[in-house]
Design a protein around this motif. Structure first.
Motif, PDB file in Angstrom:
ATOM      1  N   ARG A  22       0.825  -1.215   0.000  1.00  0.00           N
ATOM      2  CA  ARG A  22       0.000   0.000   0.000  1.00  0.00           C
ATOM      3  C   ARG A  22       0.861   1.268   0.000  1.00  0.00           C
ATOM      4  NH1 ARG A  22      -4.255  -3.062  -1.432  1.00  0.00           N
ATOM      5  NH2 ARG A  22      -5.032  -4.373   0.248  1.00  0.00           N
ATOM      6  N   ASP A  23       1.771   1.372  -0.968  1.00  0.00           N
ATOM      7  CA  ASP A  23       2.702   2.500  -0.987  1.00  0.00           C
ATOM      8  C   ASP A  23       1.990   3.853  -0.970  1.00  0.00           C
ATOM      9  OD1 ASP A  23       4.655   0.596  -1.104  1.00  0.00           O
ATOM     10  OD2 ASP A  23       5.512   1.250  -3.016  1.00  0.00           O
ATOM     11  N   PHE A  24       0.855   3.947  -1.650  1.00  0.00           N
ATOM     12  CA  PHE A  24       0.194   5.246  -1.769  1.00  0.00           C
ATOM     13  C   PHE A  24      -0.296   5.765  -0.427  1.00  0.00           C
ATOM     14  CE2 PHE A  24      -3.512   2.573  -1.665  1.00  0.00           C
ATOM     15  CZ  PHE A  24      -4.587   3.377  -1.298  1.00  0.00           C
ATOM     16  N   GLU A  84      -6.404  14.865  -3.619  1.00  0.00           N
ATOM     17  CA  GLU A  84      -7.495  14.076  -4.191  1.00  0.00           C
ATOM     18  C   GLU A  84      -6.931  12.716  -4.591  1.00  0.00           C
ATOM     19  OE1 GLU A  84      -7.704  15.566  -8.733  1.00  0.00           O
ATOM     20  OE2 GLU A  84      -7.580  17.170  -7.251  1.00  0.00           O
ATOM     21  N   VAL A  85      -7.773  11.687  -4.619  1.00  0.00           N
ATOM     22  CA  VAL A  85      -7.314  10.329  -4.923  1.00  0.00           C
ATOM     23  C   VAL A  85      -8.241   9.700  -5.960  1.00  0.00           C
ATOM     24  CG1 VAL A  85      -6.730   8.052  -4.005  1.00  0.00           C
ATOM     25  CG2 VAL A  85      -6.435  10.073  -2.563  1.00  0.00           C
ATOM     26  N   ALA A  86      -7.629   9.073  -6.970  1.00  0.00           N
ATOM     27  CA  ALA A  86      -8.363   8.271  -7.945  1.00  0.00           C
ATOM     28  C   ALA A  86      -7.533   7.026  -8.222  1.00  0.00           C
ATOM     29  CB  ALA A  86      -8.615   9.064  -9.227  1.00  0.00           C
ATOM     30  N   TYR A  87      -8.074   6.121  -9.023  1.00  0.00           N
ATOM     31  CA  TYR A  87      -7.385   4.853  -9.254  1.00  0.00           C
ATOM     32  C   TYR A  87      -7.333   4.534 -10.743  1.00  0.00           C
ATOM     33  CZ  TYR A  87      -8.080   4.556  -4.269  1.00  0.00           C
ATOM     34  OH  TYR A  87      -8.060   4.849  -2.924  1.00  0.00           O
ATOM     35  N   ILE A  88      -6.163   4.034 -11.177  1.00  0.00           N
ATOM     36  CA  ILE A  88      -5.944   3.724 -12.590  1.00  0.00           C
ATOM     37  C   ILE A  88      -5.478   2.277 -12.710  1.00  0.00           C
ATOM     38  CG2 ILE A  88      -4.759   4.363 -14.716  1.00  0.00           C
ATOM     39  CD1 ILE A  88      -4.101   7.066 -13.458  1.00  0.00           C
ATOM     40  N   THR A 104      -2.321  -7.505 -13.679  1.00  0.00           N
ATOM     41  CA  THR A 104      -3.049  -6.242 -13.565  1.00  0.00           C
ATOM     42  C   THR A 104      -2.702  -5.580 -12.243  1.00  0.00           C
ATOM     43  OG1 THR A 104      -4.872  -7.026 -14.935  1.00  0.00           O
ATOM     44  CG2 THR A 104      -5.315  -5.152 -13.504  1.00  0.00           C
ATOM     45  N   MET A 105      -2.304  -4.322 -12.329  1.00  0.00           N
ATOM     46  CA  MET A 105      -2.025  -3.521 -11.145  1.00  0.00           C
ATOM     47  C   MET A 105      -2.993  -2.354 -11.096  1.00  0.00           C
ATOM     48  SD  MET A 105       1.939  -3.053 -10.345  1.00  0.00           S
ATOM     49  CE  MET A 105       1.353  -2.166  -8.900  1.00  0.00           C
ATOM     50  N   THR A 106      -3.239  -1.887  -9.898  1.00  0.00           N
ATOM     51  CA  THR A 106      -4.001  -0.665  -9.740  1.00  0.00           C
ATOM     52  C   THR A 106      -3.083   0.389  -9.147  1.00  0.00           C
ATOM     53  OG1 THR A 106      -6.057  -1.871  -9.405  1.00  0.00           O
ATOM     54  CG2 THR A 106      -6.006   0.417  -8.664  1.00  0.00           C
ATOM     55  N   TRP A 107      -3.051   1.552  -9.796  1.00  0.00           N
ATOM     56  CA  TRP A 107      -2.230   2.670  -9.344  1.00  0.00           C
ATOM     57  C   TRP A 107      -3.117   3.714  -8.692  1.00  0.00           C
ATOM     58  CZ3 TRP A 107       2.962   2.241  -9.764  1.00  0.00           C
ATOM     59  CH2 TRP A 107       3.438   1.243 -10.624  1.00  0.00           C
ATOM     60  N   ALA A 108      -2.649   4.247  -7.580  1.00  0.00           N
ATOM     61  CA  ALA A 108      -3.358   5.348  -6.932  1.00  0.00           C
ATOM     62  C   ALA A 108      -2.839   6.667  -7.492  1.00  0.00           C
ATOM     63  CB  ALA A 108      -3.147   5.297  -5.426  1.00  0.00           C
ATOM     64  N   PHE A 109      -3.745   7.461  -8.013  1.00  0.00           N
ATOM     65  CA  PHE A 109      -3.426   8.799  -8.527  1.00  0.00           C
ATOM     66  C   PHE A 109      -3.717   9.798  -7.417  1.00  0.00           C
ATOM     67  CE2 PHE A 109      -4.787  12.816 -10.316  1.00  0.00           C
ATOM     68  CZ  PHE A 109      -3.856  13.076 -11.322  1.00  0.00           C
ATOM     69  N   LEU A 110      -2.676  10.501  -6.965  1.00  0.00           N
ATOM     70  CA  LEU A 110      -2.813  11.530  -5.941  1.00  0.00           C
ATOM     71  C   LEU A 110      -2.447  12.878  -6.556  1.00  0.00           C
ATOM     72  CD1 LEU A 110      -2.319   8.829  -4.296  1.00  0.00           C
ATOM     73  CD2 LEU A 110      -1.402  10.276  -2.479  1.00  0.00           C
TER      74      LEU A 110
END
Length: 332
Positions: free
Chosen positions: A198-200, A215-219, A321-327
């Motif tokens: 959970r690096d983000f 703000e946080v979104a996911y890619i 498949t990875m999910t990236w957190a966009f901050l």
């Protein structure tokens, strides 16, 4: 008497926790390792994952704003930004990555875009360098980006550097559940226990402690691992098992996992569908770059590339498949 409550969420030094986590990890690969991997990375027009398009959509960069792309890799973000007319500082510590980026930038100069000469300043520079030495100073760009590239032992220092150079907005992505360089399903198949990192969340908590509420979104992003031979695949996954063992497994578990590796490879490595199979969709290299409005960095010279990006012959059967957190946060 009851002990007073100590709320760990708000009293923990999250940057110190991050540093302790990095000691357990093997750390980011050095520049030479990223140079070797550069030919397998997607380019601005070679990636089919949709990651870059979604990142730029979320970034909300305004017309003609200047941008710093720290850890730019092969230019998946820098090149389309330059095409759209944004002045770009493209920074990375890998000469191999920057060579590929500069080939694409040079091609832009021959297009019909206006102006015909894209404003891209390429800098060979790492997260740990003194950025001011390279002319990257406070408020020198409108928007600062770090896409899948914050690989450093001092996360707070990296975040504050990005915050300092941006006049209006900062956008980053970090992994939601482990390293993009690790195939966790492969490790589980071989009996290696894993746990998400959970690096983000470290970044979010560090920013919050500094008065920044991002703000946080996911890619989502998918990739195959691709190879020229079974021997190359075997070496790749053997190193992955050995490098992650210190964090996850006992010596006995590692020995057992390596004894099962050849069987796993036989089941999970297949021929690429065709010569058009795209390069792996992978994490951008950790930071670096160089000076002036130029397509070639000043200072360290970059070696010429030895060959074109040849298609690989083999790949993993299934995508990872990875999910990236966009901050992202806007400056006050």
């Amino acid at each position: 008497m009851t002990e007073p409550l100590k709320p760990l969420l708000t009293t923990t030094d999250w940057n110190s926790e991050w540093k302790r986590l990095q000691v357990l990890r093997n750390g980011p690969a050095d520049a030479d390792a990223w140079d070797r991997r550069a030919p397998t990375f997607p380019t601005a027009h070679g990636s089919q994952s949709g990651y870059a398009e979604r990142f730029l959509q979320l970034a909300g960069i305004r017309s003609h704003e200047s941008v710093m792309d720290m850890g730019c890799g092969t230019g998946v973000l820098s090149v389309p930004l330059a095409e759209a007319g944004h002045p770009v500082i493209a920074a990375d510590f890998s000469s191999g990555m920057l060579n590929i980026l500069m080939e694409q930038v040079a091609a832009l100069g021959g297009s019909e875009r206006d102006p015909s000469d894209p404003d891209v300043r390429v800098i060979k520079m790492s997260w740990e360098d003194d950025w001011e030495h390279f002319g990257v100073r406070r408020h020198c760009v409108d928007v600062a980006l770090a896409s899948r590239s914050i690989a450093t032992s001092d996360l707070e220092a990296a975040l504050m550097k990005l915050d300092a150079v941006a006049r209006r907005r900062v956008c980053i992505t970090l992994a939601c559940a482990g390293s993009p360089r690790v195939d966790y399903q492969m490790l589980r198949d071989l009996g290696i226990p894993t746990r998400p990192s959970r690096d983000f969340l470290y970044a979010f908590n560090i920013l919050a402690a500094n008065g920044i509420l991002p703000e946080v979104a996911y890619i989502p992003s998918s990739r195959y691992d691709s190879f020229d031979s079974v021997d190359e695949a075997r070496a790749f996954f053997r190193e992955m098992v050995e490098q992650t063992a210190a964090e996850y497994a006992t010596d006995a578990q590692v020995t057992e996992a390596l004894s099962r590796l050849d069987d796993w490879i036989e089941r999970n490595i297949v021929a690429c569908d065709s010569a058009s199979t795209p390069p792996e969709e992978s994490a951008d290299a950790p930071g670096s770059a160089h000076e002036q409005k130029t397509h070639r960095p000043s200072g360290d010279s970059l070696p010429a590339r030895e060959s074109a990006r040849a298609p690989k012959l083999l790949r993993t059967r299934n995508k990872r498949t990875m999910t990236w957190a966009f901050l992202a946060w806007n400056k006050q």
